[in-house]
Design a protein around this motif. Structure first.
Motif, mmCIF file in Angstrom:
data_model
loop_
_atom_site.group_PDB
_atom_site.id
_atom_site.type_symbol
_atom_site.label_atom_id
_atom_site.label_comp_id
_atom_site.label_asym_id
_atom_site.label_seq_id
_atom_site.Cartn_x
_atom_site.Cartn_y
_atom_site.Cartn_z
ATOM 1 N N ILE A 151 0.946 -1.139 0.017
ATOM 2 C CA ILE A 151 -0.049 0.052 -0.100
ATOM 3 C C ILE A 151 1.170 1.139 0.006
ATOM 4 N N ASN A 155 -2.593 10.230 4.942
ATOM 5 C CA ASN A 155 -2.809 9.197 5.774
ATOM 6 C C ASN A 155 -1.864 9.245 7.035
ATOM 7 N N ALA A 167 1.073 5.191 0.557
ATOM 8 C CA ALA A 167 0.261 6.478 1.236
ATOM 9 C C ALA A 167 0.772 7.729 1.060
ATOM 10 N N ALA A 223 -1.134 3.002 8.893
ATOM 11 C CA ALA A 223 0.033 1.726 8.730
ATOM 12 C C ALA A 223 -0.209 0.782 9.476
ATOM 13 N N MET A 247 2.757 -0.671 4.276
ATOM 14 C CA MET A 247 2.563 0.501 3.925
ATOM 15 C C MET A 247 3.704 1.361 3.676
ATOM 16 N N GLU A 255 -0.462 -3.164 8.303
ATOM 17 C CA GLU A 255 0.665 -4.026 8.752
ATOM 18 C C GLU A 255 0.272 -5.179 9.852
#
Length: 297
Positions: free
Chosen positions: A100, A107, A102, A112, A122, A116
């Motif tokens: 991902i 974000n 961000a 995260a 992330m 995760e």
């Protein structure tokens, strides 16, 4: 030099390391070290600006889904959509992602942690100046295996910014400019924002560049005291002095309102920290200095 050492040396140069067993360590824009798969095939951007950056880096084909507010190209129409506010965690996880990506502006580290914990790393992109755009594109190219395309696009954007700078850097007519996100509630950009780079490149002077709050809400008193010569913002092209005065009657003594130097723009070219900012800088420069800056593709 043995091949393994050569690989490790190269990866170190681009900010990555690999244990050659299917994972590698990378450092993201926030300075976080995270483990990601060696080969990335499916990613999800968590902001429209990240989608723009992925396409610019040549990695658009890795995008497995996009947010409900993404509008980069018609290519996105066939992809699954997910909500960002509130975050549709279930829909994003269902995309079977490798990574991902961000935006630091949109974000949070809490986002995260959530992903995760489910086994999806992330990677944060951080942009607070125009120079960060090309740098981020190059990093994403390294990350996703599209370095050649990414480097070429980054070079094009840097060349465009250099050309604009060459046109405006010697001008002595730098108007005091107030840039707003909207014209009713006076949301603006404070110290450390890329917006001030854009205004400077466009040949203006940003009146909010020294405000310590990152996204200040201004008062009428601030505007009346600073007396902007130009008011610009992401409130659409239909804005004019009459509409400004409907919301702020006391601004009838403000130079920008009296002279009609009110300029509204598409928010995507100013509020999405990615390659569209370059177009935004040119558009603003054309308004401020039409004698020396002509329409530019």
């Amino acid at each position: 030099m043995p091949f393994r050492l050569l690989c490790l040396f190269f990866l170190a140069l681009i900010g990555c390391s690999s244990d050659l067993d299917g994972e590698r360590s990378v450092v993201d824009g926030l300075g976080r070290t995270l483990k990601i798969p060696t080969k990335i095939q499916r990613v999800a951007p968590l902001a429209p600006s990240i989608t723009d950056l992925l396409f610019a880096s040549g990695a658009g084909s890795t995008i497995a889904g996009v947010s409900t507010v993404d509008d980069h190209t018609p290519e996105l129409d066939s992809l699954p959509r997910y909500s960002l506010i509130p975050m549709d965690l279930e829909a994003i996880v269902a995309l079977d992602l490798d990574l991902i990506i961000a935006s630091e502006q949109v974000n949070t580290l809490r986002d995260a942690d959530a992903f995760e914990a489910l086994g999806i790393p992330m990677y944060f992109v951080f942009i607070d100046s125009l120079s960060d755009i090309a740098q981020s594109i190059r990093k994403l190219g390294h990350l996703l295996g599209t370095s050649e395309i990414a480097n070429n696009r980054a070079n094009e954007l840097e060349d465009s910014l250099s050309l604009l700078k060459s046109l405006t850097e010697t001008t002595t007519d730098r108007a005091d400019l107030l840039f707003l996100i909207e014209h009713t509630t006076l949301y603006a950009f404070g110290d450390g924002s890329y917006i001030h780079d854009m205004i400077d490149l466009a040949g203006g002077y940003s009146l909010t560049q020294d405000i310590s709050t990152r996204f200040p809400i201004l008062t009428d008193e601030f505007v009346l005291t600073s007396q902007p010569e130009v008011i610009a913002g992401t409130f659409g092209s239909q804005i004019n002095s009459s509409k400004i005065l409907e919301a702020h009657p006391s601004w009838d003594i403000v130079p920008a309102v009296r002279s009609g130097r009110i300029y509204g723009f598409d928010n995507a070219n100013y509020q999405r920290p990615g390659p569209r900012l370059v177009r935004g800088a040119w558009d603003l420069a054309e308004k401020l200095h039409p004698d020396i800056v002509k329409p530019h593709d």
